[in-house]
Enzyme design. Structure first.
Site, short mmCIF file in Angstrom:
data_model
loop_
_atom_site.label_atom_id
_atom_site.label_comp_id
_atom_site.label_asym_id
_atom_site.label_seq_id
_atom_site.Cartn_x
_atom_site.Cartn_y
_atom_site.Cartn_z
NE ARG A 149 36.22 20.47 66.09
CZ ARG A 149 37.41 20.70 66.60
NH1 ARG A 149 38.12 21.73 66.14
NH2 ARG A 149 37.91 19.93 67.53
CG ASP A 198 26.64 11.36 72.65
OD1 ASP A 198 27.31 11.30 73.69
OD2 ASP A 198 26.74 12.30 71.83
#
Length: 282
Positions: free
Chosen positions: A38, A147
């Site tokens: 990532r 979130d």
């Protein structure tokens, strides 16, 4: 052809400490491949050229845009409708009865889903209330879903799901609350999508969570497993402050508030174990 940026062990440790301070999420050595992959994607996307350049820019960027993009890339969102359904059954058979008995006024019942991921959990709560709780016609319910990942929140608002995400739902609920798309996916009807308010919240950021108070029930399932002991205790304190006296929190099946904090009381209902803020607490 440009060379793929290298991430050394020291780079990994340095980044891991930085990301932990920002989010409370700890990556152990077993997550090295995932983190490196990532990171390299973000280094290439920003044309930073190297980890060092990227990390310096990340630490000193005032807008926070790249940090948010990185958080979106690093967070894992794995869920589906009616996951750990026994807690939803407990919600409508026991928890809400307690909440409504304590209500002294006509204030709404407030439920917080954190993290909401792509929306399956808060929408599951909405469907369960509509289908299985008689009190839904007597009480106003506010469903808040939060979130840290802004991309996943946009997906949640769209309410579009693959057959895998809805595989646990009875056929009658699929027909009643979803529209089948030409792609084979299922989209929730507008009424259900509009019943949930989605918001971005970093649980480790005091300025993010300070407005989140007065909840009767919180669902925080399978988040604390990504935290270390210190972050778990901080999260427990945040949830304690967010709950009304007597409010309850549901954790994932492998999580236990008793091992994290002594603030909560254990409640053993027929369907599930939940954790309650004492009635005398403020």
């Amino acid at each position: 052809m440009s060379q793929t940026p290298a991430i050394t062990k020291d780079d990994f440790v340095k980044f891991r400490e930085f990301f932990y301070r920002k989010t409370g999420i700890h990556f152990d050595d077993s997550k090295r491949y995932f983190v490196d992959k990532r990171l390299i994607e973000r280094i290439e996307a920003t044309d930073a050229g190297s980890f060092r350049n990227y990390f310096v820019s990340l630490r000193f960027q005032t807008s926070g845009d790249e940090l948010q993009s990185l958080v979106n890339a690093m967070t894992v969102n794995e869920t589906y409708f009616f996951r750990e359904e026994y807690q939803l059954k407990c919600l409508v058979t026991d928890m809400l009865d307690e909440v409504t008995r304590r209500k002294r006024d006509s204030s709404p019942i407030r439920i917080w889903s954190m993290p909401s991921s792509s929306g399956e959990e808060p929408y599951s709560i909405a469907l369960y209330l509509l289908e299985y709780w008689k009190g839904i016609y007597e009480w106003d319910v506010e469903l808040i879903a939060s979130d840290i990942d802004t991309n996943i929140l946009e997906r949640a608002r769209r309410g579009l799901y693959s057959p895998r995400s809805v595989h646990n739902l009875p056929a009658k609920l699929l027909e009643k609350y979803f529209n089948r798309q030409k792609t084979g996916d299922y989209q929730l009807i507008d009424d259900i999508r509009q019943s949930v308010e989605f918001s971005r919240v970093n649980l480790m950021n005091a300025s993010d969570v300070k407005a989140y108070k007065g909840f009767d029930i919180i669902f925080c399932r399978n988040l604390l497993i990504y935290f270390d002991d210190l972050s778990r205790r901080q999260a427990a304190d945040t949830f304690f402050d967010a709950l009304n006296p007597g409010g309850m929190i549901c954790l994932g099946h492998s999580e236990s508030m008793s091992r994290i904090s002594s603030l909560f009381q254990v409640r053993k209902f027929p369907e599930a174990i939940v954790y309650q803020k004492p009635l005398e607490a403020r």
